[in-house]
Design a protein around this motif. Sequence first.
Motif, PDB file in Angstrom:
ATOM      1  N   LYS A 173       3.431   0.486   3.084  1.00  0.00           N
ATOM      2  CA  LYS A 173       2.976  -0.541   4.025  1.00  0.00           C
ATOM      3  C   LYS A 173       2.740  -1.845   3.271  1.00  0.00           C
ATOM      4  CE  LYS A 173       0.508   2.688   6.966  1.00  0.00           C
ATOM      5  NZ  LYS A 173      -0.013   2.502   8.297  1.00  0.00           N
ATOM      6  N   ASP A 219       4.435   7.124   2.750  1.00  0.00           N
ATOM      7  CA  ASP A 219       4.583   5.903   3.528  1.00  0.00           C
ATOM      8  C   ASP A 219       4.415   4.689   2.619  1.00  0.00           C
ATOM      9  OD1 ASP A 219       5.016   4.291   5.738  1.00  0.00           O
ATOM     10  OD2 ASP A 219       3.268   4.973   6.854  1.00  0.00           O
ATOM     11  N   GLU A 223       0.874  -1.166   0.000  1.00  0.00           N
ATOM     12  CA  GLU A 223       0.000   0.000   0.000  1.00  0.00           C
ATOM     13  C   GLU A 223       0.916   1.221   0.000  1.00  0.00           C
ATOM     14  OE1 GLU A 223      -4.111   1.233   2.197  1.00  0.00           O
ATOM     15  OE2 GLU A 223      -2.626   0.148   3.368  1.00  0.00           O
TER      16      GLU A 223
END
Length: 153
Positions: free
Chosen positions: A126, A124, A51
Amino acid sequence: MIYNIKPVAVVSNSREMIEDDNWGGVISTIELTKDMHESSLKGIDDFSHLEIIFYFDKVADEKIQYEARHPRNNTDYPEVGIFAQRGKNRPNKIGVTVVELLELKDRTLIVKGLDAIDGTPIIDIKPVMKEFLPNGEIKQPHWATDLMRNYWD
């Protein structure tokens, strides 16, 4: 309250223009910034999908939508709030996409299906875990299915 977020990586790919469709075959390289240690990616290649959270840095502030609008400005679709669609003109300019991880190379990830243009900052990364995916059937309106018809082709 204002938050400062530093990018952890940057996207490199062949897409230089913001476009609405045909993202499925796009191969992107996500390279960590110099502040991030390459060991932050250790073990990520044990996952098939990631993700990716990114920042729509090319969206001009005056283009931000705070209310309801027709998705893609198409009046054939109902007027819905900005939080009931996934358009780039969001108040905080944050995008989220699940991508296929093709390869890990030192400080870079090679991914498929990232709908972010070349140079986009990554906020970010993930791993996708089955346990975080929704249980049961996903419900969405017909206009959303129609809008996404060519998005990944």
